[in-house]
Design a protein around this motif. Structure first.
Motif, short mmCIF file in Angstrom:
data_model
loop_
_atom_site.label_atom_id
_atom_site.label_comp_id
_atom_site.label_asym_id
_atom_site.label_seq_id
_atom_site.Cartn_x
_atom_site.Cartn_y
_atom_site.Cartn_z
N TYR A 47 5.94 13.01 2.54
CA TYR A 47 4.71 12.23 2.57
C TYR A 47 3.93 12.49 1.29
N ARG A 48 2.99 11.63 1.03
CA ARG A 48 2.03 11.85 -0.05
C ARG A 48 0.71 11.26 0.40
N ASP A 49 -0.38 11.96 0.06
CA ASP A 49 -1.72 11.40 0.30
C ASP A 49 -2.56 11.66 -0.94
N ASP A 50 -3.86 11.45 -0.84
CA ASP A 50 -4.74 11.62 -1.99
C ASP A 50 -4.74 13.05 -2.54
N GLU A 51 -4.52 14.02 -1.67
CA GLU A 51 -4.66 15.42 -2.04
C GLU A 51 -3.35 16.15 -2.26
N SER A 52 -2.29 15.78 -1.58
CA SER A 52 -1.08 16.59 -1.62
C SER A 52 0.16 15.75 -1.32
N ARG A 53 1.27 16.44 -1.33
CA ARG A 53 2.55 15.85 -0.94
C ARG A 53 3.38 16.97 -0.32
N GLY A 54 4.35 16.59 0.49
CA GLY A 54 5.16 17.63 1.11
C GLY A 54 6.06 17.08 2.19
N VAL A 55 6.34 17.92 3.18
CA VAL A 55 7.27 17.62 4.26
C VAL A 55 6.49 17.28 5.52
N PHE A 75 2.12 7.43 1.78
CA PHE A 75 3.43 7.00 2.24
C PHE A 75 4.11 8.09 3.07
N PHE A 76 5.05 7.64 3.89
CA PHE A 76 5.98 8.52 4.61
C PHE A 76 7.35 7.92 4.38
N GLN A 77 8.25 8.71 3.81
CA GLN A 77 9.60 8.25 3.51
C GLN A 77 10.59 8.99 4.39
N THR A 78 11.39 8.24 5.14
CA THR A 78 12.33 8.84 6.08
C THR A 78 13.46 9.56 5.37
N HIS A 79 13.93 10.65 6.01
CA HIS A 79 15.10 11.37 5.51
C HIS A 79 16.14 11.61 6.60
N ASP A 117 0.80 -1.22 0.00
CA ASP A 117 0.00 0.00 0.00
C ASP A 117 0.84 1.28 0.00
N GLY A 118 2.08 1.24 -0.49
CA GLY A 118 2.92 2.43 -0.60
C GLY A 118 4.18 2.32 0.24
N TYR A 119 5.01 3.35 0.17
CA TYR A 119 6.24 3.36 0.96
C TYR A 119 5.91 3.57 2.43
N ARG A 120 6.62 2.87 3.27
CA ARG A 120 6.45 2.98 4.72
C ARG A 120 7.81 3.19 5.36
N ALA A 121 7.80 3.75 6.55
CA ALA A 121 9.02 3.95 7.33
C ALA A 121 9.14 2.83 8.36
N TYR A 122 10.36 2.41 8.60
CA TYR A 122 10.65 1.35 9.56
C TYR A 122 11.78 1.83 10.46
N VAL A 123 11.78 1.36 11.70
CA VAL A 123 12.88 1.62 12.63
C VAL A 123 13.27 0.29 13.24
N VAL A 124 14.57 -0.02 13.21
CA VAL A 124 15.05 -1.25 13.83
C VAL A 124 16.03 -0.90 14.94
N ASP A 125 16.03 -1.73 15.97
CA ASP A 125 16.91 -1.59 17.12
C ASP A 125 18.18 -2.38 16.81
N LEU A 126 19.28 -1.70 16.57
CA LEU A 126 20.52 -2.37 16.17
C LEU A 126 21.27 -3.00 17.34
N THR A 127 20.73 -2.84 18.55
CA THR A 127 21.37 -3.51 19.69
C THR A 127 20.89 -4.96 19.81
N ARG A 128 19.89 -5.32 19.00
CA ARG A 128 19.35 -6.70 19.02
C ARG A 128 19.70 -7.39 17.71
N PRO A 129 19.91 -8.72 17.74
CA PRO A 129 20.18 -9.44 16.49
C PRO A 129 19.00 -9.35 15.52
N TRP A 130 19.32 -9.38 14.22
CA TRP A 130 18.28 -9.27 13.21
C TRP A 130 17.21 -10.33 13.39
N ALA A 131 17.61 -11.54 13.72
CA ALA A 131 16.66 -12.65 13.87
C ALA A 131 15.63 -12.39 14.98
#
Length: 186
Positions: free
Chosen positions: A88-96, A71-75, A42-56
């Protein structure tokens, strides 16, 4: 997303997404988390991972975004590590927009931008700056004010970024002969 030591040793794959594009990885200020964007059904999403834990041991879940937002794309991370800036982008606009991690809310900072917004960074804990076509723009999150900082019209801006101490912006211009520009933030 892969990480390595500066000398090229210690290569390690940090993300394992099958058949999905992953982009714009950014380290948190303390280096313990990694935010990135990835495509989803359903579009681009942002993710956050904790690098102090193993990927598994990670459960990778997209950050929730408001209803109509496609969508919300991290910068970039805020200097306190509590927020993410991006587009971000939605049905009506895009921006910051700015995403508050603790509250899991996304606040639009500048909407209905005519040109594609790129390179959104934190100037300090309360201000974000971004390039948009041929301009550098800024927003104060406390007051809600936005303004144009600089225009290089008719050239476009390429590679806007902050110096490591956050006191200056540097960027190139889209032209045949482009120099590196440096802009002091006050």
């Amino acid at each position: 997303i892969w990480a390595a030591e500066r000398d090229g040793s210690g290569v390690e794959q940090l993300t394992h997404f099958e058949d999905r594009q992953v982009l714009r990885p950014v380290w948190s200020p303390d280096g313990s988390r990694l935010a990135f964007s990835g495509d989803a059904a359903d579009g681009y999403r942002a993710y956050v991972v904790d690098l102090t834990r193993p990927w598994a041991d990670q459960e990778i879940v997209a950050l929730p975004i408001p209803g109509a937002m496609e969508f919300f794309q991290t910068h970039d991370w805020s200097t306190d590590g509590e927020r993410l800036s991006g587009i971000y982008r939605d049905d009506e606009s895009r921006g910051v927009a700015v995403y508050w991690l603790e509250d899991q809310r996304c606040e639009i900072v500048a909407e209905e931008r005519p040109d594609w917004v790129d390179f959104v960074h934190w100037a300090d804990p309360d201000r974000v700056v971004w390039s948009e076509g041929s301009t550098v723009n800024a927003a104060d999150l406390e007051s809600g004010n936005t303004w144009q900082v600089l225009s290089v019209d008719p050239d476009g801006i390429v590679g806007l970024d902050l110096t490591s101490d956050g006191s200056e912006l540097f960027f190139g211009r889209r032209s045949e002969q482009s120099d590196l520009w440096l802009l002091k933030l006050e």
